[in-house]
Design a protein around this motif. Structure first.
Motif, PDB file in Angstrom:
ATOM      1  N   VAL A 252       0.709  -0.640   0.160  1.00 20.29           N
ATOM      2  CA  VAL A 252       0.085   0.045  -0.064  1.00 20.29           C
ATOM      3  C   VAL A 252       0.827   0.858  -0.008  1.00 20.29           C
ATOM      4  O   VAL A 252       0.589   1.912  -0.496  1.00 20.29           O
ATOM      5  CB  VAL A 252      -1.199  -0.141   1.094  1.00 20.29           C
ATOM      6  N   LEU A 253       2.446   1.466   0.676  1.00 25.58           N
ATOM      7  CA  LEU A 253       3.053   2.537   0.717  1.00 25.58           C
ATOM      8  C   LEU A 253       3.128   2.449  -0.496  1.00 25.58           C
ATOM      9  O   LEU A 253       3.429   3.581  -1.085  1.00 25.58           O
ATOM     10  CB  LEU A 253       3.755   2.223   2.434  1.00 25.58           C
ATOM     11  N   VAL A 254       3.891   1.450  -1.200  1.00 23.79           N
ATOM     12  CA  VAL A 254       4.737   1.650  -2.576  1.00 23.79           C
ATOM     13  C   VAL A 254       3.730   2.090  -3.034  1.00 23.79           C
ATOM     14  O   VAL A 254       3.816   2.755  -4.827  1.00 23.79           O
ATOM     15  CB  VAL A 254       4.967   0.444  -3.047  1.00 23.79           C
ATOM     16  N   GLY A 255       2.445   1.377  -3.364  1.00 25.27           N
ATOM     17  CA  GLY A 255       1.264   2.409  -4.427  1.00 25.27           C
ATOM     18  C   GLY A 255       0.583   2.752  -4.082  1.00 25.27           C
ATOM     19  O   GLY A 255       1.137   4.066  -4.648  1.00 25.27           O
ATOM     20  N   GLY A 256       0.697   4.147  -2.840  1.00 24.96           N
ATOM     21  CA  GLY A 256       0.963   5.531  -2.368  1.00 24.96           C
ATOM     22  C   GLY A 256       1.663   6.235  -3.178  1.00 24.96           C
ATOM     23  O   GLY A 256       1.835   7.526  -3.679  1.00 24.96           O
TER      24      GLY A 256
END
Length: 127
Positions: free
Chosen positions: A54-58
């Motif tokens: 989720v962090l990388v996607g954000g």
């Protein structure tokens, strides 16, 4: 060398105080060993991996709020990984091992009892 009556009373009083303080420390010590909860460990690792995703996607989407949510999920996963079980850690016993052996007595012996036993052994049992 023999102790005077006053010295003997003082020594007995000091020993009682030491035993009492040792008992207090043992009761309040957070050192009760807990067994590692493998279910929480595996679940925490999975949650951390999802949080990283989720962090990388954000970051890829340039969405700050999504990155913060991913970081929060990662933090929750780490906390879940280090969660301990509530059962005390019991030493596994072999089926043919007799209960109440010399090892059990030595394991339950407190520090002061061990030190007193060692002192008596050094002095040859004299008092």
């Amino acid at each position: 060398m023999a102790l005077s009556e006053r010295e003997q009373r003082l020594l007995d009083e000091m020993e009682r105080g030491f035993y009492q303080s040792e008992a207090d420390v043992m009761q309040t010590a957070p050192g009760h060993r807990r067994r590692l909860n493998y279910r929480s460990l595996v679940l925490g690792i999975i949650v951390v991996l999802v949080g990283i995703g989720v962090l990388v996607g954000g970051v890829a989407a340039q969405q700050l709020w999504l990155g913060l949510i991913g970081f929060a999920v990662m933090l929750g996963g780490v906390m879940l990984m280090f969660a301990r079980g509530s059962e005390p850690d019991a030493e596994p016993r072999l089926p043919d091992e007799p209960k109440g052996g010399a090892h059990d007595r030595a394991g339950r012996e407190s520090l002061s009892e061990r030190m007193e036993r060692r002192w008596d052994e050094r002095m040859g049992g004299e008092r």
